[in-house]
Design an enzyme around this catalytic site. Structure first.
Site, PDB file in Angstrom:
ATOM      1  N   HIS A  44       1.906   4.291  -3.146  1.00 27.31           N
ATOM      2  CA  HIS A  44       1.860   5.755  -3.068  1.00 27.31           C
ATOM      3  C   HIS A  44       3.140   6.360  -3.646  1.00 27.31           C
ATOM      4  O   HIS A  44       3.105   7.303  -4.437  1.00 27.31           O
ATOM      5  CB  HIS A  44       1.703   6.204  -1.609  1.00 27.31           C
ATOM      6  CG  HIS A  44       0.366   5.953  -1.010  1.00 27.31           C
ATOM      7  ND1 HIS A  44      -0.821   6.237  -1.657  1.00 27.31           N
ATOM      8  CD2 HIS A  44       0.019   5.456   0.217  1.00 27.31           C
ATOM      9  CE1 HIS A  44      -1.837   5.925  -0.868  1.00 27.31           C
ATOM     10  NE2 HIS A  44      -1.359   5.445   0.268  1.00 27.31           N
ATOM     11  N   HIS A  87       0.832  -1.205   0.000  1.00 25.13           N
ATOM     12  CA  HIS A  87       0.000   0.000   0.000  1.00 25.13           C
ATOM     13  C   HIS A  87       0.868   1.257   0.000  1.00 25.13           C
ATOM     14  O   HIS A  87       0.656   2.170  -0.815  1.00 25.13           O
ATOM     15  CB  HIS A  87      -0.904  -0.022   1.241  1.00 25.13           C
ATOM     16  CG  HIS A  87      -1.800   1.154   1.390  1.00 25.13           C
ATOM     17  ND1 HIS A  87      -3.157   1.094   1.143  1.00 25.13           N
ATOM     18  CD2 HIS A  87      -1.552   2.443   1.783  1.00 25.13           C
ATOM     19  CE1 HIS A  87      -3.690   2.275   1.370  1.00 25.13           C
ATOM     20  NE2 HIS A  87      -2.734   3.114   1.756  1.00 25.13           N
ATOM     21  N   GLU A  88       1.849   1.308   0.887  1.00 28.35           N
ATOM     22  CA  GLU A  88       2.688   2.498   0.997  1.00 28.35           C
ATOM     23  C   GLU A  88       3.602   2.667  -0.209  1.00 28.35           C
ATOM     24  O   GLU A  88       3.785   3.781  -0.712  1.00 28.35           O
ATOM     25  CB  GLU A  88       3.509   2.430   2.286  1.00 28.35           C
ATOM     26  CG  GLU A  88       2.697   2.567   3.564  1.00 28.35           C
ATOM     27  CD  GLU A  88       1.975   3.896   3.649  1.00 28.35           C
ATOM     28  OE1 GLU A  88       2.475   4.899   3.091  1.00 28.35           O
ATOM     29  OE2 GLU A  88       0.898   3.938   4.262  1.00 28.35           O
TER      30      GLU A  88
END
Length: 246
Positions: A40, A36-37
């Site tokens: 980004h 998820h990170e």
């Protein structure tokens, strides 16, 4: 004649062996949060911001992303309590000033995290469907504390966690990804005032998740709004997995 394999069910692991229970929840949670990170950071790089790359955060090494409370302590407590598992990692640094179209690009950077979780959930559902095809009788007859059972439990929990994280992060308030989307959609003047809420992100998170539910169950946004949506979405993905049992 071999009996038909049971369906995968959207139920928490309740194995009495505590280390095993923590392992089959914590491992998939860390992997889901790291993807998820990193998503980004990669999307931010596409739009011109190389901050995360320069700081060495575009890596799948969990040690670069782990937050002691959000990635380890809180998920362990939730796993022990057998309640929905969630957590967070150290946010990947993003500098909107380096982007070509900051308002639009920040929305896409924010959406990259939840989108990655939904993609991972989809892929995991097909992997589980494949297991049902090649390993009749999975998951229930698989003996506990075996490598096969460990893999099945991790995959099932990985699917649930990715669905929950994706929907949970779309809450339209800072510090969630949904807050960045709202900020990008608001008129510029309103967006400036809305962005000021970000400085209270962590206290706001604590109030929403812990304080308000203790005061009144009607204000528990996780159980009233996030959990039903995540539950329906998880049932859908496990429905894909169960195609392998047909």
């Amino acid at each position: 004649k071999r009996s038909p394999p049971p369906d995968f069910e959207r139920t928490p692991m309740t194995d009495p062996n505590l280390p095993y229970t923590i392992a089959v929840w914590l491992i998939p949670l860390v992997i889901a949060i790291v993807f998820h990170e990193v998503a980004h950071g990669y999307v931010a790089r596409i739009f011109g911001d190389h901050t995360a790359e320069r700081l060495g955060r575009l890596t799948l090494n969990p040690l670069r992303h782990v937050d002691p409370i959000g990635t380890v302590l809180l998920p362990m407590v939730l796993a022990i309590a057998h309640v929905p598992i969630f957590g967070w990692a150290k946010p990947v640094p993003v500098d909107a000033r380096r982007m070509r179209n900051p308002r639009r690009d920040m929305m896409l950077v924010a959406l990259a995290g939840p989108a990655t979780n939904f993609v991972l959930a989809t892929l995991t559902a097909f992997v589980l469907a494949g297991l049902l095809l090649v390993l009749p009788g999975v998951p229930a007859p698989v003996p506990p504390f075996t490598l096969a059972r460990f893999a099945v439990d991790n995959l099932g929990n990985f699917l649930q966690i990715n669905v929950f994280l994706g929907i949970f992060n779309l809450i339209p308030l800072p510090p969630f990804d949904g807050g960045h989307v709202v900020q990008g959609l608001l008129p510029r003047a309103a967006a400036i005032h809305y962005a000021k809420l970000a400085r209270y992100g962590f206290p706001l998170l604590l109030v929403l998740l812990f304080v308000l539910p203790m005061i009144s169950p009607q204000t528990d946004i996780v159980h009233r709004f996030v959990a039903p949506i995540a539950g329906a979405a998880t049932d859908f993905f496990f429905g894909i997995a169960n195609l392998g049992a047909a």
